[in-house]
Scaffold this active site. Structure first.
Site, PDB file in Angstrom:
ATOM      1  N   ASP A   1     -12.153  -6.029  -3.234  1.00 59.12           N
ATOM      2  CA  ASP A   1     -13.098  -7.143  -3.177  1.00 59.12           C
ATOM      3  C   ASP A   1     -14.444  -6.605  -2.717  1.00 59.12           C
ATOM      4  O   ASP A   1     -14.563  -5.433  -2.349  1.00 59.12           O
ATOM      5  CB  ASP A   1     -12.593  -8.231  -2.225  1.00 59.12           C
ATOM      6  CG  ASP A   1     -12.410  -7.695  -0.801  1.00 59.12           C
ATOM      7  OD1 ASP A   1     -13.397  -7.697  -0.041  1.00 59.12           O
ATOM      8  OD2 ASP A   1     -11.292  -7.260  -0.467  1.00 59.12           O
TER       9      ASP A   1
ATOM     10  N   GLY B   1     -12.782  -3.533   1.325  1.00 56.08           N
ATOM     11  CA  GLY B   1     -13.862  -4.338   0.772  1.00 56.08           C
ATOM     12  C   GLY B   1     -15.080  -3.468   0.505  1.00 56.08           C
ATOM     13  O   GLY B   1     -15.514  -2.715   1.381  1.00 56.08           O
TER      14      GLY B   1
ATOM     15  N   MET C   1      -9.598  -2.343   8.051  1.00 55.27           N
ATOM     16  CA  MET C   1      -9.186  -2.714   9.395  1.00 55.27           C
ATOM     17  C   MET C   1      -8.408  -1.637  10.156  1.00 55.27           C
ATOM     18  O   MET C   1      -7.970  -1.896  11.288  1.00 55.27           O
ATOM     19  CB  MET C   1      -8.339  -3.996   9.333  1.00 55.27           C
ATOM     20  CG  MET C   1      -9.091  -5.199   8.788  1.00 55.27           C
ATOM     21  SD  MET C   1      -8.035  -6.659   8.560  1.00 55.27           S
ATOM     22  CE  MET C   1      -7.549  -7.025  10.248  1.00 55.27           C
ATOM     23  N   GLU C   2      -8.232  -0.440   9.558  1.00 54.06           N
ATOM     24  CA  GLU C   2      -7.394   0.554  10.225  1.00 54.06           C
ATOM     25  C   GLU C   2      -7.971   1.977  10.270  1.00 54.06           C
ATOM     26  O   GLU C   2      -7.661   2.746  11.182  1.00 54.06           O
ATOM     27  CB  GLU C   2      -6.014   0.638   9.535  1.00 54.06           C
ATOM     28  CG  GLU C   2      -5.183  -0.607   9.581  1.00 54.06           C
ATOM     29  CD  GLU C   2      -5.548  -1.620   8.503  1.00 54.06           C
ATOM     30  OE1 GLU C   2      -5.326  -2.820   8.717  1.00 54.06           O
ATOM     31  OE2 GLU C   2      -6.062  -1.199   7.432  1.00 54.06           O
TER      32      GLU C   2
ATOM     33  N   GLU D   1       0.808  -1.217   0.000  1.00 52.31           N
ATOM     34  CA  GLU D   1       0.000   0.000   0.000  1.00 52.31           C
ATOM     35  C   GLU D   1       0.844   1.271   0.000  1.00 52.31           C
ATOM     36  O   GLU D   1       0.341   2.351  -0.342  1.00 52.31           O
ATOM     37  CB  GLU D   1      -0.955  -0.009   1.199  1.00 52.31           C
ATOM     38  CG  GLU D   1      -2.028  -1.077   1.097  1.00 52.31           C
ATOM     39  CD  GLU D   1      -2.894  -1.186   2.333  1.00 52.31           C
ATOM     40  OE1 GLU D   1      -4.087  -1.475   2.188  1.00 52.31           O
ATOM     41  OE2 GLU D   1      -2.365  -0.982   3.450  1.00 52.31           O
TER      42      GLU D   1
END
Length: 228
Positions: free
Chosen positions: A196, A79, A172-173, A13
C-alpha cells in the site's frame, strides 16, 4: 554464513518460505514458533514474530541467544513512502530506524545511534536476487526503512515521515530487528514488498495486495538463500 534466521511478522509472510524448507524440528519459545531445517543445503530457522517492535525484538534476541544465528533476514510487506516506490515494488534496507522515537533520544541513549546499518554483503545478495526476478511490473530500491507501532494510513503522517526521515517505506518490525542485531553484532537486512502507499486508501490497497507482496518478498529471500 552458517545459520540464517528469517523473520516475518505474519503467517502469510513466511508461508512460502515454510513450503520450501525441509523442516527437521520445530520449537516454541516464549510463544514464538521456530522452524529449523534447510533450504538449498543452507541451515535455516524461520519464525513469525507477530506485529510490532517489542515482539520483533524479543523474537530476534531468542534467535541469537537460543539458536546462534549468524545472520538475520527480515521479510514481509510495507507501506510505500518515497514517490518512486510503487505497489509491489521491493525495498532493500540500507538502514533502519524507529520513527516513533525522537532522534535526540536515539543519539543520546544506548546504543547511541540514530539508525542501524544493514549488512553490505546481504544487500548485495538481495540486489542480485531482485535482478534475477526483475520484470517491467515492479522495481527494486535500496533505502531507509522506518518502523513504528502503528499501521500508517494517513497522508499527513506520511508527509511528516518523508520530511523527517526521507524513508522509502514504513512498517512495524524492521527497526527493532536491526536494533537488536546491531547490539549483538549480527549482520542483518530487511526485505519488504509494498502492499500500500501508507495513505488514506492504505487499508483498501493492503487487503488487495498483502498476499502478492508477501510472496514477492519471500521469493527474493529464497533466491538469496541460493547465493549465500
Amino acid at each position: 554464513m552458517k545459520r540464517i534466521g528469517i523473520i516475518g511478522a505474519m503467517a502469510l509472510e513466511i508461508e512460502l518460505l515454510k513450503n520450501n524448507i525441509n523442516i527437521n524440528t520445530s520449537k516454541n519459545i516464549a510463544g514464538f514458533d521456530f522452524f529449523l531445517g534447510d533450504i538449498d543445503n543452507k541451515d535455516v530457522i524461520i519464525t513469525r514474530c507477530g506485529e510490532g517492535k517489542v515482539n520483533a525484538a524479543s523474537c530476534t534476541q531468542i534467535l541469537i541467544d537460543r539458536f546462534g544465528v549468524d545472520s538475520i533476514i527480515n521479510t514481509g510487506i510495507a507501506g510505500g513512502l518515497h514517490e518512486s516506490v510503487k505497489i509491489c515494488d521491493v525495498v532493500i534496507s540500507s538502514n533502519v530506524t524507529h520513527h516513533d522515537v525522537r532522534k535526540a533520544q536515539m543519539e543520546n541513549c544506548f546504543p547511541y545511534r540514530e539508525c542501524f546499518q544493514a549488512d553490505e554483503k546481504l544487500i548485495e545478495f538481495a540486489v542480485e536476487a531482485c535482478e534475477s526476478h526483475h520484470s517491467e511490473n515492479w522495481n527494486y530500491h535500496i533505502g531507509r526503512i522506518v518502523s513504528g507501532e502503528s499501521f500508517i494510513q494517513d497522508i499527513e503522517i506520511k508527509k511528516n515521515l518523508l520530511r523527517d526521515y526521507s524513508p522509502h517505506c514504513v512498517e512495524m518490525e524492521g527497526s527493532a530487528i536491526g536494533h537488536v542485531a546491531h547490539i549483538n553484532n549480527i549482520p542483518f537486512v530487511v526485505i519488504r514488498s509494498i502492499s500500500d502507499n501508507a495513505d488514506d486508501e492504505a487499508t483498501i490497497s493492503y487487503n488487495a495486495f498483502e498476499t502478492i507482496a508477501a510472496n514477492k518478498s519471500a521469493e527474493i529471500v529464497l533466491s538469496m538463500l541460493q547465493m549465500l
